[in-house]
Design a protein around this motif. Structure first.
Motif, PDB file in Angstrom:
ATOM      1  N   ASN A  91      -4.531 -37.215  45.858  1.00 48.64           N
ATOM      2  CA  ASN A  91      -5.140 -35.993  46.363  1.00 48.64           C
ATOM      3  C   ASN A  91      -6.588 -35.902  45.885  1.00 48.64           C
ATOM      4  OD1 ASN A  91      -5.308 -33.548  47.629  1.00 48.64           O
ATOM      5  ND2 ASN A  91      -3.938 -32.453  46.241  1.00 48.64           N
ATOM      6  N   LEU A  92      -7.521 -35.775  46.824  1.00 51.81           N
ATOM      7  CA  LEU A  92      -8.951 -35.748  46.526  1.00 51.81           C
ATOM      8  C   LEU A  92      -9.531 -34.354  46.726  1.00 51.81           C
ATOM      9  CD1 LEU A  92     -10.115 -38.921  48.511  1.00 51.81           C
ATOM     10  CD2 LEU A  92      -9.628 -38.790  46.059  1.00 51.81           C
ATOM     11  N   HIS A  93     -10.571 -34.053  45.972  1.00 55.65           N
ATOM     12  CA  HIS A  93     -11.409 -32.882  46.225  1.00 55.65           C
ATOM     13  C   HIS A  93     -12.718 -33.367  46.834  1.00 55.65           C
ATOM     14  CE1 HIS A  93     -10.660 -28.673  45.268  1.00 55.65           C
ATOM     15  NE2 HIS A  93      -9.684 -29.068  44.458  1.00 55.65           N
ATOM     16  N   ALA A  94     -13.413 -32.476  47.516  1.00 56.18           N
ATOM     17  CA  ALA A  94     -14.671 -32.837  48.175  1.00 56.18           C
ATOM     18  C   ALA A  94     -15.714 -33.360  47.187  1.00 56.18           C
ATOM     19  CB  ALA A  94     -15.229 -31.632  48.929  1.00 56.18           C
ATOM     20  N   ILE A  95     -15.645 -32.916  45.922  1.00 50.45           N
ATOM     21  CA  ILE A  95     -16.639 -33.334  44.922  1.00 50.45           C
ATOM     22  C   ILE A  95     -16.484 -34.795  44.508  1.00 50.45           C
ATOM     23  CG2 ILE A  95     -17.189 -31.074  43.974  1.00 50.45           C
ATOM     24  CD1 ILE A  95     -15.084 -31.554  41.804  1.00 50.45           C
ATOM     25  N   TYR A  96     -15.491 -35.486  45.067  1.00 55.34           N
ATOM     26  CA  TYR A  96     -15.324 -36.917  44.766  1.00 55.34           C
ATOM     27  C   TYR A  96     -15.922 -37.800  45.863  1.00 55.34           C
ATOM     28  CZ  TYR A  96     -12.600 -35.157  40.951  1.00 55.34           C
ATOM     29  OH  TYR A  96     -12.242 -34.486  39.807  1.00 55.34           O
ATOM     30  N   ALA A  97     -16.789 -37.210  46.662  1.00 52.12           N
ATOM     31  CA  ALA A  97     -17.533 -37.985  47.659  1.00 52.12           C
ATOM     32  C   ALA A  97     -18.456 -38.976  46.962  1.00 52.12           C
ATOM     33  CB  ALA A  97     -18.352 -37.039  48.536  1.00 52.12           C
ATOM     34  N   GLU A  98     -18.695 -40.104  47.629  1.00 53.08           N
ATOM     35  CA  GLU A  98     -19.639 -41.095  47.115  1.00 53.08           C
ATOM     36  C   GLU A  98     -20.811 -41.170  48.086  1.00 53.08           C
ATOM     37  OE1 GLU A  98     -17.506 -44.641  45.134  1.00 53.08           O
ATOM     38  OE2 GLU A  98     -16.001 -43.760  46.474  1.00 53.08           O
ATOM     39  N   THR A  99     -21.992 -40.749  47.617  1.00 52.08           N
ATOM     40  CA  THR A  99     -23.153 -40.570  48.498  1.00 52.08           C
ATOM     41  C   THR A  99     -24.307 -41.496  48.141  1.00 52.08           C
ATOM     42  OG1 THR A  99     -23.991 -38.791  47.075  1.00 52.08           O
ATOM     43  CG2 THR A  99     -22.513 -38.157  48.891  1.00 52.08           C
ATOM     44  N   ASP A 100     -24.017 -42.588  47.444  1.00 53.33           N
ATOM     45  CA  ASP A 100     -25.042 -43.590  47.107  1.00 53.33           C
ATOM     46  C   ASP A 100     -26.230 -42.983  46.358  1.00 53.33           C
ATOM     47  OD1 ASP A 100     -23.638 -45.712  48.288  1.00 53.33           O
ATOM     48  OD2 ASP A 100     -24.419 -45.183  50.263  1.00 53.33           O
ATOM     49  N   LEU A 128      -3.741 -40.403  51.423  1.00 57.34           N
ATOM     50  CA  LEU A 128      -4.720 -39.530  50.778  1.00 57.34           C
ATOM     51  C   LEU A 128      -4.580 -38.107  51.315  1.00 57.34           C
ATOM     52  CD1 LEU A 128      -7.949 -41.761  50.813  1.00 57.34           C
ATOM     53  CD2 LEU A 128      -6.529 -41.222  48.814  1.00 57.34           C
ATOM     54  N   ASP A 129      -4.689 -37.131  50.416  1.00 51.97           N
ATOM     55  CA  ASP A 129      -4.788 -35.720  50.783  1.00 51.97           C
ATOM     56  C   ASP A 129      -6.170 -35.224  50.388  1.00 51.97           C
ATOM     57  OD1 ASP A 129      -2.208 -35.451  51.883  1.00 51.97           O
ATOM     58  OD2 ASP A 129      -1.331 -35.212  49.891  1.00 51.97           O
ATOM     59  N   PHE A 130      -6.513 -34.006  50.826  1.00 52.44           N
ATOM     60  CA  PHE A 130      -7.893 -33.555  50.641  1.00 52.44           C
ATOM     61  C   PHE A 130      -7.965 -32.048  50.381  1.00 52.44           C
ATOM     62  CE2 PHE A 130     -12.380 -32.877  51.882  1.00 52.44           C
ATOM     63  CZ  PHE A 130     -12.956 -33.904  51.146  1.00 52.44           C
ATOM     64  N   ASN A 131      -9.043 -31.650  49.705  1.00 55.35           N
ATOM     65  CA  ASN A 131      -9.310 -30.243  49.420  1.00 55.35           C
ATOM     66  C   ASN A 131     -10.801 -29.964  49.508  1.00 55.35           C
ATOM     67  OD1 ASN A 131      -6.566 -29.409  47.726  1.00 55.35           O
ATOM     68  ND2 ASN A 131      -7.223 -31.504  47.335  1.00 55.35           N
ATOM     69  N   PRO A 132     -11.236 -28.952  50.268  1.00 55.35           N
ATOM     70  CA  PRO A 132     -12.610 -28.513  50.115  1.00 55.35           C
ATOM     71  C   PRO A 132     -12.799 -27.975  48.694  1.00 55.35           C
ATOM     72  CG  PRO A 132     -11.355 -26.965  51.468  1.00 55.35           C
ATOM     73  CD  PRO A 132     -10.485 -28.153  51.257  1.00 55.35           C
ATOM     74  N   THR A 133     -13.973 -28.192  48.109  1.00 59.72           N
ATOM     75  CA  THR A 133     -14.232 -27.733  46.737  1.00 59.72           C
ATOM     76  C   THR A 133     -15.070 -26.473  46.809  1.00 59.72           C
ATOM     77  OG1 THR A 133     -14.219 -30.042  46.009  1.00 59.72           O
ATOM     78  CG2 THR A 133     -15.073 -28.411  44.473  1.00 59.72           C
ATOM     79  N   ILE A 134     -14.402 -25.312  46.655  1.00 65.20           N
ATOM     80  CA  ILE A 134     -15.064 -24.019  46.857  1.00 65.20           C
ATOM     81  C   ILE A 134     -15.243 -23.340  45.496  1.00 65.20           C
ATOM     82  CG2 ILE A 134     -15.099 -21.980  48.342  1.00 65.20           C
ATOM     83  CD1 ILE A 134     -12.995 -23.318  50.078  1.00 65.20           C
ATOM     84  N   PHE A 135     -15.798 -24.078  44.562  1.00 64.72           N
ATOM     85  CA  PHE A 135     -16.108 -23.572  43.227  1.00 64.72           C
ATOM     86  C   PHE A 135     -17.131 -24.517  42.613  1.00 64.72           C
ATOM     87  CE2 PHE A 135     -12.198 -26.120  43.075  1.00 64.72           C
ATOM     88  CZ  PHE A 135     -12.518 -27.101  42.143  1.00 64.72           C
ATOM     89  N   SER A 136     -17.595 -24.207  41.404  1.00 63.50           N
ATOM     90  CA  SER A 136     -18.580 -25.045  40.712  1.00 63.50           C
ATOM     91  C   SER A 136     -19.784 -25.360  41.615  1.00 63.50           C
ATOM     92  CB  SER A 136     -17.927 -26.350  40.224  1.00 63.50           C
ATOM     93  OG  SER A 136     -16.868 -26.085  39.346  1.00 63.50           O
TER      94      SER A 136
END
Length: 418
Positions: A91-100, A128-136
């Motif tokens: 399970n992933l959160h959006a903050i685990y994106a890889e943006t080079d 894989l599952d996913f979550n928008p990261t609506i904090f921090s």
């Protein structure tokens, strides 16, 4: 006596009650637990402008060796998964994106920022599952997001959630199994609000915009997650259980129940059968609240076993999506993943090895004496011998020998991280 010999002896005891142990193990192997990536780095994520945790979330402890980048996080997950029987999901959160190394704000994230995760999942046979990261985030610093009175801030988070659903669809298409995209927000007030309705009206409107575009459920399943309170939101939470249960039922999305998001005397195990009567599927985040929503590593507790019993005895293994959600920074993080996931699977196995049909018959006959006696006696049946065999046939460590693997990994890998 070998593990197989102990297993055969245990089978005979269970067979007296008509329990097919071999079939139980076959069914168990089909269950996918969604293992949360954020245990590995204390929910920090890898954004270029990484922010301190906010939104009522805290990871306590400073155990050495947390993952500092996505490669280390995947490496740590590889180790944990090698110690857990079965094939599962991450399970992933959006903050685990890889943006080079480039700054990409939350409302601009795209599927390609998760390409490395997809390649890794394909290689390892994972979903894989996913979550928008609506904090921090600076647009969540006051504890309000999708219910914010400022439309500009609401619109930002709406765009982020829409982008997240697109990523969920991408993950589902690429991996050939549905991605659960779950939405949770920290919105609420520290002290007694003068308007309870307004924030909920704004949240409802935001959600309707987010879910307006339909996505094939073959690829993406949407869920919404309630909470009873949070740090900084002690008096009022916009996204309450009643709000999300009604929204989910009316808008054809799943209701996700987190075991730490209810009042201390409430238990999610009691809610499952009620929810299944009205929902084709429901979702869970399993953690261990200690006095409050403290997200401790799950243990094989009475409530965890009751949770599993409700899933199994109601033939709901294909209807309940089981995800984990704990983050303990005071112990070895790979050990936390391993313990927690193994305990979730153990609880399911325990439920499969009960004479559930007989127990139901006794209840319907109002024979509560025999029901209680049988439930108590089965607590000391040889489930451990069956578990050991299940681990052995899945080529993962038996009993506590997994801990030696973790200690070796800590010495060779985690201890070198500063």
């Amino acid at each position: 006596m070998s593990i197989k010999e102990k297993y055969e002896l245990a089978k005979k005891e269970y067979e007296k009650w008509g329990i097919d142990v071999d079939k139980a193990l076959e069914d168990l192997k089909k269950v996918k637990i969604s293992i949360h990536c954020w245990q590995g780095d204390d929910i920090a994520g890898f954004e270029v402008n990484q922010k301190e945790l906010s939104g009522g979330i805290a990871a306590t402890g400073n155990y050495p060796g947390k993952a500092r980048n996505a490669e280390e996080l995947r490496k740590d997950l590889d180790k944990a998964l090698s110690l857990i029987p079965g094939k599962h999901k991450v399970n992933l959160h959006a903050i685990y994106a890889e943006t080079d190394g480039k700054f990409v704000d939350r409302d601009e994230i795209k599927p390609e920022h998760f390409g490395n995760w997809v390649s890794w999942a394909k290689k390892n046979g994972l979903g894989l599952d996913f979550n928008p990261t609506i904090f921090s985030h600076e647009k969540a610093d006051d504890g309000l997001t999708l219910s914010h009175p400022n439309k500009e801030i609401r619109d930002f988070w709406i765009r982020h959630c829409i982008a997240s659903r697109k990523i969920g669809e991408y993950l589902g298409k690429e991996l050939g199994q549905p991605c659960l995209t779950n939405l949770w927000i920290p919105d609420g007030y520290k002290d007694i609000p003068s308007d309870r309705l307004g924030p909920r009206q704004r949240l409802k409107d935001s959600l309707e915009q987010i879910f307006k575009e339909k996505i094939d459920k073959k690829y993406n399943l949407d869920s919404v997650e309630s909470k009873v309170f949070g740090i900084g939101a002690e008096s009022y939470t916009v996204g309450s259980s009643e709000f999300y249960m009604n929204f989910a039922a009316k808008n054809d999305v799943l209701c996700l129940m987190d075991t730490g998001h209810y009042h201390p005397t409430e238990v999610v195990s009691d809610k499952i059968s009620a929810m299944l009567l009205f929902s084709d599927k429901i979702a869970l985040h399993v953690s261990r609240p200690v006095r409050w929503d403290s997200d401790h590593t799950i243990i094989l507790s009475d409530e965890l076993k009751e949770l599993a019993k409700e899933i199994v005895r109601n033939d709901a293994l294909d209807k309940v999506i089981i995800g984990l959600d704990f983050f303990d920074a005071s112990i070895n993080r790979v050990a936390a993943w391993t313990m927690g996931t193994r305990n979730m699977i153990k609880a399911l196995l325990n439920a499969m090895l009960l004479p559930n049909k007989k127990l139901k018959e006794l209840q319907d006959e109002e024979n509560y004496t025999d029901r209680l006696a049988l439930m108590e006696e089965f607590k000391t049946y040889p489930m451990g011998a069956v578990w050991d065999y299940y681990c052995e046939i899945n080529n993962v460590p038996v009993k506590e020998s997994w801990l030696d693997e973790v200690k070796k990994y800590e010495k060779e890998e985690l201890s070198k991280r500063k």
